[in-house]
Design a protein around this motif. Structure first.
Motif, PDB file in Angstrom:
ATOM      1  N   SER A  53       0.855  -1.177   0.000  1.00 49.69           N
ATOM      2  CA  SER A  53       0.000   0.000   0.000  1.00 49.69           C
ATOM      3  C   SER A  53       0.894   1.231   0.000  1.00 49.69           C
ATOM      4  O   SER A  53       2.093   1.132   0.246  1.00 49.69           O
ATOM      5  CB  SER A  53      -0.908  -0.012   1.229  1.00 49.69           C
ATOM      6  N   THR A 103      -5.773   2.423  -7.404  1.00 49.69           N
ATOM      7  CA  THR A 103      -7.166   2.001  -7.486  1.00 49.69           C
ATOM      8  C   THR A 103      -8.060   3.216  -7.278  1.00 49.69           C
ATOM      9  O   THR A 103      -7.584   4.332  -7.072  1.00 49.69           O
ATOM     10  CB  THR A 103      -7.467   0.951  -6.412  1.00 49.69           C
ATOM     11  N   GLU A 104      -9.366   2.993  -7.302  1.00 49.91           N
ATOM     12  CA  GLU A 104     -10.280   4.122  -7.099  1.00 49.91           C
ATOM     13  C   GLU A 104     -10.210   4.681  -5.688  1.00 49.91           C
ATOM     14  O   GLU A 104     -10.636   5.804  -5.437  1.00 49.91           O
ATOM     15  CB  GLU A 104     -11.719   3.733  -7.442  1.00 49.91           C
ATOM     16  N   GLU A 105      -9.634   3.929  -4.718  1.00 46.81           N
ATOM     17  CA  GLU A 105      -9.495   4.429  -3.346  1.00 46.81           C
ATOM     18  C   GLU A 105      -8.196   5.182  -3.115  1.00 46.81           C
ATOM     19  O   GLU A 105      -7.953   5.696  -2.046  1.00 46.81           O
ATOM     20  CB  GLU A 105      -9.561   3.277  -2.335  1.00 46.81           C
ATOM     21  N   HIS A 106      -7.306   5.235  -4.119  1.00 50.39           N
ATOM     22  CA  HIS A 106      -6.006   5.881  -3.949  1.00 50.39           C
ATOM     23  C   HIS A 106      -6.198   7.367  -3.640  1.00 50.39           C
ATOM     24  O   HIS A 106      -7.063   8.023  -4.215  1.00 50.39           O
ATOM     25  CB  HIS A 106      -5.162   5.705  -5.217  1.00 50.39           C
ATOM     26  N   TYR A 107      -5.370   7.887  -2.750  1.00 44.50           N
ATOM     27  CA  TYR A 107      -5.548   9.268  -2.280  1.00 44.50           C
ATOM     28  C   TYR A 107      -5.447  10.292  -3.410  1.00 44.50           C
ATOM     29  O   TYR A 107      -6.072  11.343  -3.347  1.00 44.50           O
ATOM     30  CB  TYR A 107      -4.544   9.598  -1.171  1.00 44.50           C
ATOM     31  N   ASN A 109      -6.760  10.341  -6.226  1.00 47.67           N
ATOM     32  CA  ASN A 109      -8.044  10.553  -6.882  1.00 47.67           C
ATOM     33  C   ASN A 109      -8.906  11.569  -6.148  1.00 47.67           C
ATOM     34  O   ASN A 109      -9.913  12.025  -6.685  1.00 47.67           O
ATOM     35  CB  ASN A 109      -8.815   9.235  -7.002  1.00 47.67           C
TER      36      ASN A 109
END
Length: 111
Positions: A53, A103-107, A109
């Motif tokens: 991560s 991913t779509e949860e990456h900061y 974004n």
């Protein structure tokens, strides 16, 4: 945090899980322009699952506490040099050699 985390150091989260530092790298130029406090990004692996991560250093410093220093390199432990010659450990460069899956949860974004 006054000093950047080093490869191999272990940290403990406020909730109790532990991680090991894999890399500290510079964030993308776009991220640095939008949020200068996110200049460095910490890449780490969870001890329980070995999944990787990443998060900005400022966020990492808020929720993680160092529990163990970086291990001494194995070369330095077994190397016997003549007196008068001192061992100089290799430098650790901060690079983007290990890309992190965004991913779509990456900061980034949410910037």
């Amino acid at each position: 945090m006054t000093k950047l985390p080093q490869y191999g150091e272990r940290y403990c989260h406020q909730s109790g899980w532990t991680v090991r530092i894999v890399n500290v790298k510079l964030a993308s130029a776009q991220t640095q322009l939008l949020k200068p406090e996110f200049t460095y990004e910490v890449v780490f692996s969870y001890d329980s699952s070995l999944k990787y991560s990443a998060m900005p250093l400022t966020w990492f410093a808020e929720v993680y506490i160092k529990i163990a220093d970086a291990p001494v390199p194995k070369v330095a432990q077994s190397l016997t040099l003549p007196t008068g010659i001192s061992y100089i450990p290799r430098r650790t460069y901060y690079s983007a050699r290990r890309p992190v899956e965004i991913t779509e949860e990456h900061y980034s974004n949410f910037l």
